[in-house]
Design a protein around this motif. Structure first.
Motif, mmCIF file in Angstrom:
data_model
loop_
_atom_site.group_PDB
_atom_site.id
_atom_site.type_symbol
_atom_site.label_atom_id
_atom_site.label_comp_id
_atom_site.label_asym_id
_atom_site.label_seq_id
_atom_site.Cartn_x
_atom_site.Cartn_y
_atom_site.Cartn_z
ATOM 1 N N SER A 1 -15.906 41.180 -32.699
ATOM 2 C CA SER A 1 -16.183 42.531 -32.231
ATOM 3 C C SER A 1 -16.618 43.367 -33.429
ATOM 4 O O SER A 1 -15.968 43.332 -34.480
ATOM 5 C CB SER A 1 -14.936 43.151 -31.598
ATOM 6 N N TYR A 2 -17.709 44.121 -33.275
ATOM 7 C CA TYR A 2 -18.234 44.946 -34.355
ATOM 8 C C TYR A 2 -18.045 46.428 -34.025
ATOM 9 O O TYR A 2 -18.128 46.834 -32.870
ATOM 10 C CB TYR A 2 -19.730 44.666 -34.562
ATOM 11 N N ALA B 1 -26.663 51.094 -44.797
ATOM 12 C CA ALA B 1 -26.178 50.042 -45.685
ATOM 13 C C ALA B 1 -27.363 49.215 -46.176
ATOM 14 O O ALA B 1 -28.272 48.890 -45.400
ATOM 15 C CB ALA B 1 -25.186 49.148 -44.952
ATOM 16 N N LYS B 2 -27.361 48.879 -47.445
ATOM 17 C CA LYS B 2 -28.433 48.060 -47.992
ATOM 18 C C LYS B 2 -28.565 46.749 -47.224
ATOM 19 O O LYS B 2 -29.676 46.234 -47.033
ATOM 20 C CB LYS B 2 -28.187 47.780 -49.473
ATOM 21 N N ALA C 1 -19.277 47.388 -38.827
ATOM 22 C CA ALA C 1 -20.647 47.287 -38.329
ATOM 23 C C ALA C 1 -21.662 46.951 -39.411
ATOM 24 O O ALA C 1 -22.645 46.252 -39.156
ATOM 25 C CB ALA C 1 -21.045 48.578 -37.632
ATOM 26 N N ASN C 2 -21.435 47.433 -40.654
ATOM 27 C CA ASN C 2 -22.409 47.164 -41.706
ATOM 28 C C ASN C 2 -22.549 45.687 -42.005
ATOM 29 O O ASN C 2 -23.564 45.249 -42.528
ATOM 30 C CB ASN C 2 -22.019 47.923 -42.980
ATOM 31 N N PHE C 3 -21.513 44.907 -41.668
ATOM 32 C CA PHE C 3 -21.482 43.487 -42.027
ATOM 33 C C PHE C 3 -21.970 42.592 -40.882
ATOM 34 O O PHE C 3 -21.822 41.382 -40.932
ATOM 35 C CB PHE C 3 -20.050 43.108 -42.430
ATOM 36 N N ALA D 1 -12.914 44.926 -42.926
ATOM 37 C CA ALA D 1 -13.124 46.373 -42.937
ATOM 38 C C ALA D 1 -14.266 46.749 -43.870
ATOM 39 O O ALA D 1 -14.766 45.922 -44.644
ATOM 40 C CB ALA D 1 -11.840 47.077 -43.367
ATOM 41 N N ALA D 2 -14.656 48.016 -43.801
ATOM 42 C CA ALA D 2 -15.676 48.537 -44.712
ATOM 43 C C ALA D 2 -15.034 49.369 -45.819
ATOM 44 O O ALA D 2 -15.725 50.052 -46.559
ATOM 45 C CB ALA D 2 -16.697 49.378 -43.956
#
Length: 261
Positions: free
Chosen positions: A62-63, A190-191, A38-40, A84-85
């Protein structure tokens, strides 16, 4: 007349060649199903558009939290590429023979953020004070950014004090929404989610306070025969994608580090 006939034939052959070339292009273009942390989200939307324009392929994305995406893959979801994160889940997939080609596509950064432009002047100070009732984090069980947030609070020796104030998002996108809608006065996000947004107040957290958030991409077993999946993996390593990744506040290791596998 013979010259005219030859010209007509040449034109006919040319048109046929164009039709065949177009048909060949359509056949070679395919769709890739991508699972993305999701952060990306914002960066991937921009990268996907450029990738589609450059290759003719299409993307179905898909997030979600890395943990939930991993569970879906384990349960047979038809994803062909995972962004992935973390490095842990890609490595598990590689070790199980369900993926290959893992590499670190981005290094995430954690920020303490509030929609209130006056709230955060000193991050450690505001966390130890009484100027807020709720602090949003991503669920540390499924989201690496949530794990990093817990590490920061423990490094500052504030976790036990702050735990009663925590509200946990399913993923970093939901965590951001808690803060953006002021359902939580501040949160660890996330920044990348706020790097292009000057509103609110923030604290760029010292990266020594949490483990590096190295985010790995991996080619999943279901995508091994899909050229669009392989092409996306290569595109993520290229200059255009790396420029977008850096624009959204991520670190990009050079040379690209090999993560899981």
């Amino acid at each position: 007349m013979k010259v005219l006939d030859v010209s007509k034939k040449a034109i006919g052959v040319g048109i046929a060649a164009l039709i065949l070339a177009s048909a060949s292009a359509v056949v070679s273009a395919s769709e890739v199903k991508v699972a993305v942390a999701a952060n990306f989200t914002a960066a991937m939307k921009e990268i996907a558009t450029a990738f589609e324009q450059a290759t003719g392929h299409t993307t179905q994305i898909s997030y979600g939290s890395t943990g939930k995406l991993y569970t879906q893959i384990e349960n047979g979801a038809p994803f062909e590429v995972l962004l992935a994160a973390d490095q842990e889940r890609p490595k598990l997939l590689v070790d199980a023979g369900k993926a290959s080609g893992a590499f670190t596509y981005a290094v995430g950064k954690l920020v303490l953020w509030s929609a209130n432009p006056e709230l955060i002047s000193d991050g450690a100070k505001v966390l130890s004070g009484d100027d807020f009732r709720k602090l949003a984090i991503a669920n540390p069980k499924t989201a690496p950014y949530g794990t990093a947030a817990v590490e920061v609070m423990k490094a500052l020796m504030l976790y036990e004090m702050l735990e009663p104030k925590l509200v946990r998002g399913d993923n970093i996108a939901q965590t951001y929404q808690f803060v953006a809608t002021r359902n939580a006065e501040l949160g660890f996000v996330a920044k990348a989610q706020i790097v292009l947004d000057p509103s609110g107040s923030r604290w760029d957290i010292d990266q020594n306070l949490y483990s590096p958030i190295r985010q790995d991409a991996v080619l999943l077993e279901k995508g091994s025969a899909n050229p669009a999946a392989s092409d996306l993996m290569e595109y993520l390593k290229g200059d255009e994608a790396r420029a977008v990744i850096e624009k959204y506040g991520y670190g990009v290791e050079s040379p690209l580090s090999i993560g899981a596998g």
